[in-house]
Design an enzyme around this catalytic site. Structure first.
Site, short mmCIF file in Angstrom:
data_model
loop_
_atom_site.label_atom_id
_atom_site.label_comp_id
_atom_site.label_asym_id
_atom_site.label_seq_id
_atom_site.Cartn_x
_atom_site.Cartn_y
_atom_site.Cartn_z
CB ILE A 37 -0.97 0.05 1.21
CG1 ILE A 37 -0.20 0.04 2.53
CG2 ILE A 37 -1.97 -1.10 1.14
CD1 ILE A 37 -1.10 0.23 3.74
CG ASP A 38 0.49 6.13 -0.52
OD1 ASP A 38 1.67 6.23 -0.89
OD2 ASP A 38 -0.29 7.10 -0.46
#
Length: 384
Positions: free
Chosen positions: A219-220
């Site tokens: 994820i980010d």
């Protein structure tokens, strides 16, 4: 006492100090860091174009690239895409994209990179299409000869963070690891896709290394390293193979590019519910801003002895649509050693121009280009 002799000794010492200062500049390792946050990258994009234009102007070479004068480039989210494009090797050891070309690609492909997925009107929040972004990223990192670029196919060291849900820890993609083992070599389009997987906007992205031995559910990277400057500095300080002469921050010259404040310049600028509480949709933006500001504060403290060695460009006071001119004409802001910020008299554009003078004075980077694909690599002893 012979006055002429004393005068000669004084000027000799001054000359030695000046030569020593010039030698120190030449020895500094140059670090470029680009924040994540947002979908346009207007602040960092404007800064990168101006940076490259000024380099070309100073040395009189219209073909000079940013990668020629930096020893490592780091990026998160939209910043990772720009960083990867600036370092991607065209096959001859030269960068595949100029700064202007990279920024133009992000602008022209923005609707594909951040296309809303089907059925988003039925949800309370929009969700972007991962398939559309992946198509655009594959196009960016595939050469005309059909070669799909990986971390090893970069003309300068690259550093990109994400967060791995499987290990519940940050995962940092780097050319240094990729050159050590194919188990840490990933395709560049996947690296950029991984660091851009913002929760709530994109689904987590699963990727594997080129040899299939290392996997990550990403994820980010902005949730832990939206401002990757500290990660880049730490990497340089501990990577003695690529940076053997670096012993402390005194040996570094750092340019950190922000991407504007996502959560607004004041509490009233954030998205609030009628109850006065921050809405769920603004929480990620607040986290990204907080991470970036904390890193800026720490780096400001580390370089407080010589602030010209650390320059932070950020769009702090721009409200509404932004242009390149807006970013460059805005007055710069600098973090104070014990908290708070001060408004500078120099604009962002002028600060970049001053930085370029020191950058050019230190000469082109002497680091080797992409590591040889055919060289034998030794297995890692302690993992990464």
């Amino acid at each position: 006492m012979d006055l002429s002799k004393v005068t000669l000794e004084i000027f000799s010492k001054l000359e030695q100090q000046w030569l020593s200062h010039c030698e120190n500049i030449a020895k500094k390792t140059r670090v470029l860091s680009i924040d994540g946050g947002g979908t346009t990258g207007i602040v960092s994009g404007a800064a990168l174009i101006h940076l490259e234009d000024q380099i070309r102007l100073k040395i009189g070479d219209p073909n000079a690239r940013i990668a020629d004068f930096f020893d490592i480039i780091a990026g998160t989210g939209i910043g990772a895409l720009l960083a990867a494009m600036l370092t991607a090797d065209d096959g001859s050891g030269r960068p595949l994209y100029s700064a202007r070309d990279a920024v133009a690609f992000v602008a022209n492909k923005n609707s594909e990179l951040f296309r809303c997925g089907g059925g988003f009107l039925l949800r309370r929040r929009r969700r972007f299409s991962g398939t559309s972004m992946e198509k655009a990223l594959k196009e960016a990192f595939k050469r005309d000869d059909g070669k799909v670029l990986t971390l090893k196919d970069t003309c300068k060291p690259l550093l990109v963070p994400c967060f791995d849900l499987r290990s519940s820890a940050p995962f940092v993609f780097s050319r240094a690891d990729a050159s050590e083992s194919p188990s840490f070599d990933f395709e560049l389009w996947k690296v950029c896709r991984a660091t851009s997987a913002t929760p709530g906007l994109f689904k987590p992205f699963n990727l594997t290394s080129t040899d299939g031995k290392t996997s990550c559910c990403a994820i980010d990277g902005g949730l832990v390293m939206n401002n990757p400057t500290a990660a880049a500095v730490t990497h340089v300080l501990h990577n003695k193979r690529d940076f053997p002469t670096v012993n402390s921050v005194e040996d570094l010259l750092v340019l950190s590019l922000g991407n504007g404040q996502l959560s607004g310049g004041s509490p009233g600028g954030r998205k609030l519910r009628h109850s006065g509480e921050c809405s769920t949709s603004s929480v990620v933006d607040i986290v990204l801003d907080g991470v970036s500001e904390n890193v800026d504060q720490m780096l400001g403290n580390a370089f407080c002895w010589n602030r010209t060695d650390y320059v932070r460009i950020q769009g702090n006071g721009i409200v509404g649509p932004r242009t390149e001119e807006d970013v460059l004409e805005e007055r710069g802001v600098e973090s104070l050693p014990f908290g708070g910020k001060r408004l500078l008299t120099e604009t962002n554009g002028q600060r970049i121009e001053s930085f370029v003078q020191r950058l050019v004075a230190s000469g082109k980077s002497s680091l080797p280009p992409s590591p040889c694909k055919d060289s034998v690599v030794s297995p890692l002893v302690n993992g990464r």
